[in-house]
Structure formats: C-alpha cells, structure tokens
Design a protein around this motif. Structure first.
Motif, PDB file in Angstrom:
ATOM      1  N   ARG A  69      -1.816  -6.589   1.560  1.00 42.92           N
ATOM      2  CA  ARG A  69      -2.458  -5.581   0.702  1.00 42.92           C
ATOM      3  C   ARG A  69      -3.608  -4.870   1.395  1.00 42.92           C
ATOM      4  O   ARG A  69      -4.055  -3.814   0.934  1.00 42.92           O
ATOM      5  CB  ARG A  69      -2.932  -6.241  -0.595  1.00 42.92           C
ATOM      6  CG  ARG A  69      -1.773  -6.622  -1.523  1.00 42.92           C
ATOM      7  CD  ARG A  69      -2.183  -7.599  -2.592  1.00 42.92           C
ATOM      8  NE  ARG A  69      -1.024  -8.051  -3.378  1.00 42.92           N
ATOM      9  CZ  ARG A  69      -1.012  -9.129  -4.142  1.00 42.92           C
ATOM     10  NH1 ARG A  69      -2.112  -9.901  -4.232  1.00 42.92           N
ATOM     11  NH2 ARG A  69       0.083  -9.471  -4.802  1.00 42.92           N
ATOM     12  N   GLN A  70      -4.067  -5.423   2.504  1.00 42.14           N
ATOM     13  CA  GLN A  70      -5.097  -4.741   3.292  1.00 42.14           C
ATOM     14  C   GLN A  70      -4.494  -3.725   4.249  1.00 42.14           C
ATOM     15  O   GLN A  70      -5.204  -3.066   4.997  1.00 42.14           O
ATOM     16  CB  GLN A  70      -5.898  -5.761   4.109  1.00 42.14           C
ATOM     17  CG  GLN A  70      -6.843  -6.617   3.270  1.00 42.14           C
ATOM     18  CD  GLN A  70      -7.735  -7.452   4.165  1.00 42.14           C
ATOM     19  OE1 GLN A  70      -7.256  -8.236   4.976  1.00 42.14           O
ATOM     20  NE2 GLN A  70      -9.036  -7.264   4.035  1.00 42.14           N
ATOM     21  N   GLY A  71      -3.176  -3.621   4.233  1.00 43.72           N
ATOM     22  CA  GLY A  71      -2.500  -2.685   5.112  1.00 43.72           C
ATOM     23  C   GLY A  71      -2.042  -3.299   6.410  1.00 43.72           C
ATOM     24  O   GLY A  71      -1.551  -2.588   7.305  1.00 43.72           O
TER      25      GLY A  71
END
Length: 323
Positions: A69-71
């Motif tokens: 989700r942080q990429g």
C-alpha cells in the motif's frame, strides 16, 4: 495442539497478487517458512495450523500488504526475511523497515533498508563521523554508503562526495595504466559508479562529476590532504595496509563524514600482510565518534544461493582453521 483454519481476505486483485506473487512465488516462500498449510482461494487465503502459527502468518500478510500500500512491490526477500522476523516476535522491526524511505532514485524507485542489520548500519553512519562497515558481498555495504552520501549532498550537509579504493591489483602504480587519473581508477570504482548512476540518473551524475561535486581519487592520492565538508567512501578497505588505513582516517576534516567498507573474507593483500580494515576494527573499538558494524549472511540481498555460498565458505574456513 488442535489446528484451526482462518481465512485472510484481500480488498482487490492487486492486493492478492502482492502477497501471492508471480505464479504464487511469494505464497510458496511463506508456506515454506511456517508449519502450516496455506491455500489460495482467489481473493483470500485459507491458513490451517496451530493458533500461534496462523497468527504469525496473519501478521506477515498484514505487513506485506502495508508494504504494498506504500507503493512498493514485495519480493521473495520481503516474504522470507519478514517471516523470520515475525516468527522471532520482531514484527515491529519489520514494520519500521517497511516504513522508512531513505531516498528516491532518479527513476522514482524508493530505497529502503532491507534488513535489521542494514538499518543498524545506516544508524551508525548517521551517528558517527567515521563508520566501519564489514560484511560479505551482497549485504549492501557500498550501495547504502552511496545512498547516505547522495542524501547528505542533496540536503547540503556536505559539499561533495569523495570516492576512493585501494587499487591492489595495480599495486597502486597507476601511472602504467592508459588515460587520465579518472580513467586509471575507473575499473576499481565501478560498483560506486553504478550505484551513483542508479540513484542520480546518468545525466545528473555526469553533471556532478564535471562540476567537481563527485571526486574520484586513488587512495595513494589522499595522502597530505585534509578533507572538509565532504562525504568520503573508502570501498574494498580490506585491501588496505595498516599504514594506508591510518593515513586515510586521519584525513578527516571538519564537516565531513567517512564510511569505510570491506569484506574480511576477501583480502587480496600479499600472504602474511595484515588487513588495515581488520586492524582498525580492533584498534578503534570503543573510540567515540567511530561506529563499527558487522553485517551477516542474513543481510545479503542477492540471489538466495549467494547466502548459501557465503555460509558454506564460512563453515569451510572454520573447519580448515581447526585442522
């Protein structure tokens, strides 16, 4: 102990792919790390095992999803190393590793510490004027030193980066090689150049070189200088002599920071010569302002076979020493 089955659900296909990996490569690594059965059911995982094992799998999946989700893209390293930390009750450390971004490269890639050992190494660099980083190939000693150097230059904590390395194979007699000074030392500093190009991009790297913000110098040419407001990296320091190491360390000037890296298992000095890095680790232990850290095979971020090779050679050296 009685087994239970718990279902772990994903929000979308991207989350499922992040945890499962290409052709379920990450899922296989996770299952190998735990004494339980894990079955993929499209948008969920069915985990069967003891309550403790199921809980640790759930924790690891949660952290991998946080990373996603942080990429970032979880790899087999995050799955395997993450499983190790979670099983040891160190989930908070894993979360911290996944949280901290050290630098963003020219291509937009986020650079993070990959292991607790690497994070400790970076902390040593932040806290000390001189850091000695010792460890096997693949532990990120050189790359992370360059990351910290680039970060210091970007924040204007230093005015330049200085790269040096003992040219043992040429006996430091670089005058016999063709080209100017930079061309003579180029073959020995290729890992540092590669790291700089990766972090800065080729164009920015070349501009910094031409402006003198990045300086390359053979170790022999450091003698007699005082290096101020600079981030200085001495790579492959296991191939320095005691005299060379002392000479280098005493070049430290105001506003500067030094990082010395090397692998004591790959000393190329003549037989009987004592490595300056090995000697420095003994002499400087406990000296204020000097940080010393030893990275281990578990900190290797290369193909998993590299870790096994390093461990096999280490075991062989120990057996040979006892013979």
């Amino acid at each position: 102990m009685q087994e239970i089955t718990e279902e772990i659900s994903f929000q979308d296909q991207q989350e499922a792919y992040a945890v499962l990996g290409d052709r379920d490569a990450l899922l296989r690594r996770i299952e190998e790390s735990f004494d339980c059965r894990i079955v993929s059911r499209g948008m969920s995982l069915a985990v069967t095992g003891t309550p403790e094992e199921v809980a640790t799998v759930r924790t690891l999946v949660r952290e991998l999803l946080f990373f996603h989700r942080q990429g970032a893209k979880p790899t087999t390293h995050e799955a395997t190393y993450g499983a190790r930390l979670v099983k040891e009750g160190r989930a908070e450390e894993l979360h911290e590793l996944f949280s901290e971004v050290l630098l963003v490269t020219a291509k937009g890639k986020e650079v993070r510490a990959k292991t607790a050992g690497q994070r400790d190494y970076l902390e040593k660099i932040r806290r000390n004027a001189v850091t000695l980083g010792v460890g096997p190939a693949g532990t990120g000693k050189t790359y992370l030193a360059v990351v910290m150097a680039v970060a210091a230059l970007r924040s204007r904590a230093v005015n330049r980066i200085i790269l040096t390395r003992p040219a043992v194979e040429a006996g430091e007699h670089l005058g016999f090689l063709p080209g100017d000074l930079t061309e003579k030392i180029n073959p020995y500093l290729r890992p540092l150049y590669d790291a700089l190009r990766d972090l800065l991009g080729t164009e920015a790297y070349q501009k910094m070189m031409s402006r003198g913000l990045i300086e390359v110098a053979p170790l022999a040419y450091i003698r007699g200088r005082t290096l101020e407001d600079a981030f200085i990296i001495l790579d492959e320091a296991q191939n320095t002599t005691g005299a060379q190491m002392k000479m280098f360390l005493t070049r430290l000037g105001f506003g500067s920071r030094m990082v010395v890296t090397g692998d004591l298992e790959q000393v190329d000095l003549p037989h009987g010569a004592v490595s300056g890095l090995k000697q420095a680790c003994r002499i400087l232990r406990g000296v204020k302002g000097v940080g010393i850290i030893k990275l281990e095979p578990v900190d290797i971020i290369r193909h998993e076979v590299v870790t096994r090779i390093v461990e096999a050679y280490g075991a062989w050296e120990k057996r040979r020493g006892r013979a």
